[in-house]
Write a protein that holds these residues in place. Sequence first.
Motif, PDB file in Angstrom:
ATOM      1  N   GLN A 307      14.195 -12.199 -24.236  1.00  0.00           N
ATOM      2  CA  GLN A 307      13.468 -13.097 -25.664  1.00  0.00           C
ATOM      3  C   GLN A 307      14.014 -12.233 -26.937  1.00  0.00           C
ATOM      4  OE1 GLN A 307       9.693 -14.874 -25.432  1.00  0.00           O
ATOM      5  NE2 GLN A 307      10.247 -15.744 -23.763  1.00  0.00           N
ATOM      6  N   SER A 308      13.669 -11.739 -27.178  1.00  0.00           N
ATOM      7  CA  SER A 308      13.824 -11.012 -28.715  1.00  0.00           C
ATOM      8  C   SER A 308      15.123 -10.451 -29.058  1.00  0.00           C
ATOM      9  CB  SER A 308      12.419  -9.952 -28.948  1.00  0.00           C
ATOM     10  OG  SER A 308      13.472  -8.503 -28.181  1.00  0.00           O
ATOM     11  N   ARG A 309      15.522 -10.423 -28.083  1.00  0.00           N
ATOM     12  CA  ARG A 309      17.150  -9.766 -28.287  1.00  0.00           C
ATOM     13  C   ARG A 309      18.368 -10.596 -28.204  1.00  0.00           C
ATOM     14  NH1 ARG A 309      18.223  -3.755 -26.020  1.00  0.00           N
ATOM     15  NH2 ARG A 309      20.553  -4.097 -26.942  1.00  0.00           N
ATOM     16  N   ALA A 310      18.410 -11.298 -27.308  1.00  0.00           N
ATOM     17  CA  ALA A 310      19.165 -12.967 -27.104  1.00  0.00           C
ATOM     18  C   ALA A 310      18.817 -13.797 -27.128  1.00  0.00           C
ATOM     19  CB  ALA A 310      19.017 -12.218 -24.985  1.00  0.00           C
ATOM     20  N   TYR A 311      17.666 -14.417 -27.295  1.00  0.00           N
ATOM     21  CA  TYR A 311      17.107 -15.795 -27.455  1.00  0.00           C
ATOM     22  C   TYR A 311      17.699 -16.466 -29.452  1.00  0.00           C
ATOM     23  CZ  TYR A 311      14.443 -17.773 -23.078  1.00  0.00           C
ATOM     24  OH  TYR A 311      14.678 -17.531 -22.095  1.00  0.00           O
ATOM     25  N   ILE A 312      18.271 -17.884 -29.281  1.00  0.00           N
ATOM     26  CA  ILE A 312      18.136 -18.023 -31.007  1.00  0.00           C
ATOM     27  C   ILE A 312      16.388 -18.253 -31.704  1.00  0.00           C
ATOM     28  CG2 ILE A 312      19.001 -19.812 -32.210  1.00  0.00           C
ATOM     29  CD1 ILE A 312      21.479 -20.208 -30.152  1.00  0.00           C
ATOM     30  N   ARG A 313      16.613 -17.106 -32.732  1.00  0.00           N
ATOM     31  CA  ARG A 313      15.195 -17.316 -33.291  1.00  0.00           C
ATOM     32  C   ARG A 313      14.512 -18.505 -33.695  1.00  0.00           C
ATOM     33  NH1 ARG A 313      13.703 -12.238 -32.798  1.00  0.00           N
ATOM     34  NH2 ARG A 313      14.667 -11.465 -33.026  1.00  0.00           N
ATOM     35  N   GLN A 314      14.958 -19.955 -33.589  1.00  0.00           N
ATOM     36  CA  GLN A 314      14.253 -20.845 -33.934  1.00  0.00           C
ATOM     37  C   GLN A 314      13.467 -21.220 -32.496  1.00  0.00           C
ATOM     38  OE1 GLN A 314      18.115 -21.870 -34.913  1.00  0.00           O
ATOM     39  NE2 GLN A 314      18.075 -24.558 -33.120  1.00  0.00           N
ATOM     40  N   ASN A 315      14.084 -20.807 -31.085  1.00  0.00           N
ATOM     41  CA  ASN A 315      13.487 -21.747 -29.976  1.00  0.00           C
ATOM     42  C   ASN A 315      12.342 -20.268 -29.736  1.00  0.00           C
ATOM     43  OD1 ASN A 315      15.089 -23.350 -29.468  1.00  0.00           O
ATOM     44  ND2 ASN A 315      16.491 -21.983 -29.093  1.00  0.00           N
ATOM     45  N   MET A 316      12.281 -18.601 -29.873  1.00  0.00           N
ATOM     46  CA  MET A 316      11.561 -18.024 -30.211  1.00  0.00           C
ATOM     47  C   MET A 316      10.127 -18.091 -29.423  1.00  0.00           C
ATOM     48  SD  MET A 316      12.824 -14.879 -29.464  1.00  0.00           S
ATOM     49  CE  MET A 316      11.132 -13.613 -29.578  1.00  0.00           C
ATOM     50  N   GLU A 317       9.520 -18.991 -30.592  1.00  0.00           N
ATOM     51  CA  GLU A 317       8.127 -19.252 -30.673  1.00  0.00           C
ATOM     52  C   GLU A 317       8.023 -20.656 -29.304  1.00  0.00           C
ATOM     53  OE1 GLU A 317       5.024 -22.600 -33.070  1.00  0.00           O
ATOM     54  OE2 GLU A 317       6.452 -20.578 -34.226  1.00  0.00           O
TER      55      GLU A 317
END
Length: 326
Positions: A307-317
């Motif tokens: 999640q921290s390295r590959a997800y697009i940031r807006q979807n992290m939460e």
Amino acid sequence: MDCQEKLEVPVYTDVDRETFLRDIYPLRRPVVLKRVPLGPCVRAWTVSYLAEKGGDREVKVHVSPEPRMDFLHKNFVYRTLPFDKFIQRAAEAKHSDFFISQNESYYLRSLGEDVRKEPADLSKQFPELAEDFYIPQFFEPEQFFSSVFRISSPGLQLWTHYDVMDNLLAQVTGRKRVVLYSPKDALHLYLTGDKSEVLDIDTPDLQLYPDFVKACRYECVLEPGDLLFIPALWFHNTLALQFGVGVNVFWKHLPPESYDKKDPYGNKDPVAATRALQALERTLGILEELPPDYRDFYARCMVLRIQSRAYIRQNMEAAQENLDTA
């Protein structure tokens, strides 16, 4: 499906190349395009005209005893017919000549001359009909990958899947409902490879697929002459409301070396994604050496790292929320 958020696919009219590339393409979202010139095909491609122009060239078609085709469990067979005979059968509601039953459904997805090496190309497989169809110039000529002839019996529904290339679906004749899901909803679609296990998207079994309600449903109905832009990785499910003829035009929007050179269908994952998935399978095999509680712990740590390295940031939460409720 009332319990799933539903949005309409935006509609644009009289879009030219400049407008598409400037205002639509960068958003990476599906849109319906109306009044884009497709050529004389929209008025010319009647059943009799198609039969005459296509002639007795043999085509390999899907034949199913039911209108909802299931690629995972293969509820269909492949049969070969002369194109003119196939067109006549596909347009019928009931058949006097049939393979399985009077109510069987037909589906053609055109193939290249050498199905193991060549992508479909309307100008090569059906040159007489290709003269009637204008490919919208929304991409560079060298990006072109394939133009796929698609012909469906009325009521035919195809499984939910994604493609790895951008494409335009031109609905030449007939009406077609298309339901789409964002790549960001992949976690809710119960995937096996590139296909969703949820076959009945209108009345799904929520005991078997409870998270399916979390996916946001985008929907449109294509009329004759409409184009649907389907960005790569967007899941789509089609339902032929009438006998219909369409053409899918695929193009390579990533660098050429990103794609598998031995993929004539254009549906294999990019080379780097394939390598990553293979590495994941090896990693999961290594985790099997641990006791269950350790395996669970380190698997969750791996998910957090992904999640921290590959997800697009807006979807992290949202992703973290999914992990917490797992």
